[in-house]
Design an enzyme around this catalytic site. Sequence first.
Site, PDB file in Angstrom:
ATOM      1  CG  MET A  60      32.982 -28.083  43.515  1.00  0.00           C
ATOM      2  SD  MET A  60      34.339 -28.993  44.291  1.00  0.00           S
ATOM      3  CE  MET A  60      33.692 -29.351  45.898  1.00  0.00           C
ATOM      4  CG  LEU A 105      41.411 -23.015  38.589  1.00  0.00           C
ATOM      5  CD1 LEU A 105      41.892 -22.288  39.835  1.00  0.00           C
ATOM      6  CD2 LEU A 105      40.547 -22.111  37.722  1.00  0.00           C
ATOM      7  CG  ASN A 122      41.357 -26.004  47.216  1.00  0.00           C
ATOM      8  OD1 ASN A 122      40.233 -25.498  47.341  1.00  0.00           O
ATOM      9  ND2 ASN A 122      41.531 -27.306  47.059  1.00  0.00           N
ATOM     10  CG  HIS A 140      41.064 -31.667  49.543  1.00  0.00           C
ATOM     11  ND1 HIS A 140      40.229 -31.782  48.461  1.00  0.00           N
ATOM     12  CD2 HIS A 140      41.330 -32.932  49.964  1.00  0.00           C
ATOM     13  CE1 HIS A 140      39.994 -33.069  48.232  1.00  0.00           C
ATOM     14  NE2 HIS A 140      40.656 -33.779  49.125  1.00  0.00           N
ATOM     15  CD  GLU A 199      50.371 -27.629  34.897  1.00  0.00           C
ATOM     16  OE1 GLU A 199      50.074 -28.415  33.992  1.00  0.00           O
ATOM     17  OE2 GLU A 199      51.522 -27.218  35.122  1.00  0.00           O
ATOM     18  CG  ASP A 254      42.486 -31.901  45.681  1.00  0.00           C
ATOM     19  OD1 ASP A 254      42.230 -30.690  45.702  1.00  0.00           O
ATOM     20  OD2 ASP A 254      41.620 -32.768  45.485  1.00  0.00           O
TER      21      ASP A 254
HETATM   22  C1  GAR Z   1      34.353 -27.820  51.831  1.00  0.00           C
HETATM   23  O1  GAR Z   1      34.266 -28.952  52.638  1.00  0.00           O
HETATM   24  C2  GAR Z   1      35.677 -27.793  51.103  1.00  0.00           C
HETATM   25  O2  GAR Z   1      36.729 -28.309  51.842  1.00  0.00           O
HETATM   26  C3  GAR Z   1      35.360 -28.690  49.918  1.00  0.00           C
HETATM   27  O3  GAR Z   1      34.061 -28.332  49.535  1.00  0.00           O
HETATM   28  C4  GAR Z   1      33.347 -27.892  50.684  1.00  0.00           C
HETATM   29  C5  GAR Z   1      32.762 -26.542  50.361  1.00  0.00           C
HETATM   30  O4  GAR Z   1      31.900 -26.129  51.378  1.00  0.00           O
HETATM   31  N1  GAR Z   1      36.298 -28.493  48.867  1.00  0.00           N
HETATM   32  C6  GAR Z   1      36.697 -29.454  48.057  1.00  0.00           C
HETATM   33  O5  GAR Z   1      36.261 -30.603  48.109  1.00  0.00           O
HETATM   34  C7  GAR Z   1      37.721 -29.049  47.025  1.00  0.00           C
HETATM   35  N2  GAR Z   1      38.364 -30.178  46.471  1.00  0.00           N
HETATM   36  P1  GAR Z   1      31.468 -24.627  51.505  1.00  0.00           P
HETATM   37  O6  GAR Z   1      30.911 -24.205  50.142  1.00  0.00           O
HETATM   38  O7  GAR Z   1      30.382 -24.642  52.554  1.00  0.00           O
HETATM   39  O8  GAR Z   1      32.650 -23.807  51.907  1.00  0.00           O
END
Ligand code: GAR
Length: 188
Positions: free
Chosen positions: A91, A94, A108, A110, A143, A146
């Site tokens: 979170m 970068l 990544n 998402h 940059e 998402d």
């Molecule tokens: C996941 O659902 C991932 O897709 C999301 O955070 C969660 C992490 O879960 N990522 C984002 O929202 C990035 N923008 P985890 O720590 O159990 O893998």
Amino acid sequence: MKKNIVVLISGRGSNLKSIISATNKENFPAKISLVISSNKSALGLKIAEKNHIKNVVVEQKEFSNKELFESDLIGKIAQQDPSLICLAGFMQILSKTFINKFKDKIINIHPSLLPDYKGLNTHERAIKSGEKYSGCTVHYVTEELDSGKIIAQERVLISPSDTPDTLSRKVLEREHIIYPKTIESLLS
Ligand code: GAR
């Protein structure tokens, strides 16, 4: 020989766990050489520990500015000479400098069907908008939040009874399949 990957986390680490399971298979083309957490309380650190994977905490608040934080991160990642850097619930946004340092190597996952629902609270927003489908996306990191090139996507049906919580669980199940699969196909 297996290629190195570095996984960056901030929390629960369920995607990390699914990547670890995949890398434990003999034929998987990569191994996790380092897990970095931007949060010292991340549960994912325990998962790394339990699986005997080297892990470090790099918290932005320990540095006087973002540049120093990122330069520490860059140093730790570069030491591993990774073929891929996988953000798994990381979170932090970068900077261009960081991204250019590892050009086309940062990916990544998402929890939405990008380009829809970038950012946070994706499930809540998808349900509120009356979407029929949601899902997850693996994409290159650029940059802009998402917004990098999409590599893989999985669709999930939203049922009328879904809450953000139940939808998140359904999507997460798909995340745990699609992320290791994408890493495998990128590195094979
Ligand atoms: C996941 O659902 C991932 O897709 C999301 O955070 C969660 C992490 O879960 N990522 C984002 O929202 C990035 N923008 P985890 O720590 O159990 O893998």
